[in-house]
Design an enzyme around this catalytic site. Structure first.
Site, PDB file in Angstrom:
ATOM      1  N   ASP A   8       0.860  -1.182   0.000  1.00 41.52           N
ATOM      2  CA  ASP A   8       0.000   0.000   0.000  1.00 41.52           C
ATOM      3  C   ASP A   8       0.900   1.237   0.000  1.00 41.52           C
ATOM      4  O   ASP A   8       2.139   1.121   0.003  1.00 41.52           O
ATOM      5  CB  ASP A   8      -0.914  -0.044   1.229  1.00 41.52           C
ATOM      6  CG  ASP A   8      -2.217   0.726   1.035  1.00 41.52           C
ATOM      7  OD1 ASP A   8      -2.333   1.490   0.064  1.00 41.52           O
ATOM      8  OD2 ASP A   8      -3.122   0.575   1.880  1.00 41.52           O
ATOM      9  N   GLU A  10      -0.013   4.498   1.960  1.00 41.43           N
ATOM     10  CA  GLU A  10      -0.132   5.449   3.068  1.00 41.43           C
ATOM     11  C   GLU A  10       0.880   5.218   4.178  1.00 41.43           C
ATOM     12  O   GLU A  10       1.189   6.136   4.935  1.00 41.43           O
ATOM     13  CB  GLU A  10      -1.553   5.416   3.645  1.00 41.43           C
ATOM     14  CG  GLU A  10      -2.605   6.059   2.761  1.00 41.43           C
ATOM     15  CD  GLU A  10      -3.253   5.063   1.806  1.00 41.43           C
ATOM     16  OE1 GLU A  10      -4.237   5.426   1.153  1.00 41.43           O
ATOM     17  OE2 GLU A  10      -2.751   3.910   1.716  1.00 41.43           O
ATOM     18  N   HIS A  61      -2.840  -0.221  -3.590  1.00 43.30           N
ATOM     19  CA  HIS A  61      -3.358   1.114  -3.284  1.00 43.30           C
ATOM     20  C   HIS A  61      -4.238   1.649  -4.402  1.00 43.30           C
ATOM     21  O   HIS A  61      -3.840   1.658  -5.574  1.00 43.30           O
ATOM     22  CB  HIS A  61      -2.211   2.103  -3.049  1.00 43.30           C
ATOM     23  CG  HIS A  61      -2.693   3.515  -2.892  1.00 43.30           C
ATOM     24  ND1 HIS A  61      -3.404   3.940  -1.792  1.00 43.30           N
ATOM     25  CD2 HIS A  61      -2.592   4.593  -3.718  1.00 43.30           C
ATOM     26  CE1 HIS A  61      -3.706   5.224  -1.930  1.00 43.30           C
ATOM     27  NE2 HIS A  61      -3.229   5.636  -3.092  1.00 43.30           N
ATOM     28  N   HIS A 105      -1.251   1.039   6.786  1.00 46.35           N
ATOM     29  CA  HIS A 105      -1.682   2.129   7.662  1.00 46.35           C
ATOM     30  C   HIS A 105      -2.653   1.599   8.696  1.00 46.35           C
ATOM     31  O   HIS A 105      -3.210   0.502   8.557  1.00 46.35           O
ATOM     32  CB  HIS A 105      -2.363   3.224   6.838  1.00 46.35           C
ATOM     33  CG  HIS A 105      -3.463   2.684   5.963  1.00 46.35           C
ATOM     34  ND1 HIS A 105      -4.727   2.403   6.432  1.00 46.35           N
ATOM     35  CD2 HIS A 105      -3.446   2.325   4.659  1.00 46.35           C
ATOM     36  CE1 HIS A 105      -5.452   1.919   5.450  1.00 46.35           C
ATOM     37  NE2 HIS A 105      -4.706   1.848   4.359  1.00 46.35           N
ATOM     38  N   HIS A 116      -7.422   4.771   7.767  1.00 47.06           N
ATOM     39  CA  HIS A 116      -8.741   4.502   7.199  1.00 47.06           C
ATOM     40  C   HIS A 116      -8.888   2.990   7.065  1.00 47.06           C
ATOM     41  O   HIS A 116      -7.919   2.248   7.233  1.00 47.06           O
ATOM     42  CB  HIS A 116      -8.941   5.188   5.841  1.00 47.06           C
ATOM     43  CG  HIS A 116      -8.045   4.667   4.758  1.00 47.06           C
ATOM     44  ND1 HIS A 116      -6.727   5.074   4.600  1.00 47.06           N
ATOM     45  CD2 HIS A 116      -8.259   3.753   3.774  1.00 47.06           C
ATOM     46  CE1 HIS A 116      -6.182   4.442   3.571  1.00 47.06           C
ATOM     47  NE2 HIS A 116      -7.096   3.621   3.054  1.00 47.06           N
ATOM     48  N   GLU A 135      -7.291  -2.835   7.716  1.00 45.75           N
ATOM     49  CA  GLU A 135      -6.873  -3.622   6.558  1.00 45.75           C
ATOM     50  C   GLU A 135      -5.841  -4.683   6.929  1.00 45.75           C
ATOM     51  O   GLU A 135      -5.802  -5.768   6.323  1.00 45.75           O
ATOM     52  CB  GLU A 135      -6.342  -2.681   5.468  1.00 45.75           C
ATOM     53  CG  GLU A 135      -7.436  -1.816   4.878  1.00 45.75           C
ATOM     54  CD  GLU A 135      -6.933  -0.685   4.004  1.00 45.75           C
ATOM     55  OE1 GLU A 135      -5.796  -0.792   3.481  1.00 45.75           O
ATOM     56  OE2 GLU A 135      -7.669   0.311   3.844  1.00 45.75           O
TER      57      GLU A 135
END
Length: 270
Positions: A8, A10, A61, A105, A116, A135
């Site tokens: 990802d 972030e 992502h 993240h 998030h 996640e």
């Protein structure tokens, strides 16, 4: 030994701003995706140093077309583009010895950088069998469905703590320390990549002590959406049910089916 890497953006060191760093039209997006590719390469190199014979990297992502294939370690292969049936975990399977998460993240509501859960615009919270997850947890359980342990999670200090609370055996590489949701104390790329390379090697060296994580069956996902309209839309999913004005639940006999229901409900919510 085949290693799966989900990457990802972030949680990458230096990435702190929504839009400018994370969207394809962002002012600093090209720099962010280059940093992302660098951290993916560090995990790839660490995996091969530890004895991997195959490494598969899944771009995880947004549109999932962020990693620069021309700069990726040529010893690895890349899964890119979307939609994909397993989303951030496309490529995981019973033939994988371990999974590694790079650039991850913290869950929505946690004080991590750009925190998030799947959709920052729609999702407030997600629970699997009444365990609140981000996640990291959602994807670790999908790896567990295939019998694969997650051995390393890379990102900020908050997702590192989140991972350890859920997966006691997991190693972490905290490449930045959250100050606010859009600011952090960051390691320069060379140091961040060295840390990821080192932690990858150590995580795979202790693979025998790693254990897959899989919630018990039946599996129930509950999603708290950000408003009641989103929940009403999500509840069009067959066999789902409204728990309250903003929360929808879906149950299945196995994790993969429950995961597919989770994804469908979030897609319907828009």
């Amino acid at each position: 030994m085949k290693i799966f890497i989900s990457c990802d953006i972030e949680g990458i060191s230096g990435v702190v701003t929504s839009g400018a760093h994370t969207s394809s039209d962002g002012m600093d997006y090209e720099r962010a995706r280059s940093l992302m590719t660098g951290e993916a390469n560090a995990a790839i190199e660490g995996a091969f140093n530890a004895g991997a014979t195959e490494v598969v990297v899944n771009d995880s992502h947004g549109p999932m077309t962020n990693l620069l294939i021309e700069k990726l370690n040529p010893a690895a292969t890349l899964i890119t583009g979307s939609p994909k049936p397993l989303s951030m975990m496309q490529g995981i399977g019973e033939d994988c010895a371990a999974a590694i998460f790079v650039g991850y993240h913290a869950r929505m509501g946690a004080p991590g950088v750009l925190s998030h859960t799947i959709s920052g615009a729609r999702v407030a919270n997600v629970w699997v069998n009444d365990i609140i997850v981000g996640e990291t947890g959602i994807n670790a359980a999908l790896a567990g469905y295939f019998g694969v342990p997650v051995v390393l999670v890379c990102g900020d200090d908050i997702v590192s703590r989140e991972a350890k609370e859920l997966l006691p055996h997991v190693r972490t590489a905290a490449v930045k320390t959250a100050i606010t949701r859009q600011s952090a104390l960051c390691l320069p790329p060379e140091r961040a990549q060295a840390l990821i390379r080192q932690e990858t090697e150590q995580a795979l060296a202790s693979l025998d002590s790693a254990r897959p994580w899989l919630p018990g069956s039946p599996v129930t996902f509950k999603i708290e959406f950000k408003d009641s309209g989103l929940a009403e839309n999500a509840a069009r999913m067959p066999y789902s049910k409204l728990v309250d004005a903003k929360t929808v639940a879906f149950s299945a006999d196995n994790y993969l089916t429950a995961f597919q229901g989770l994804q469908a409900m979030i897609a319907l919510a828009c």
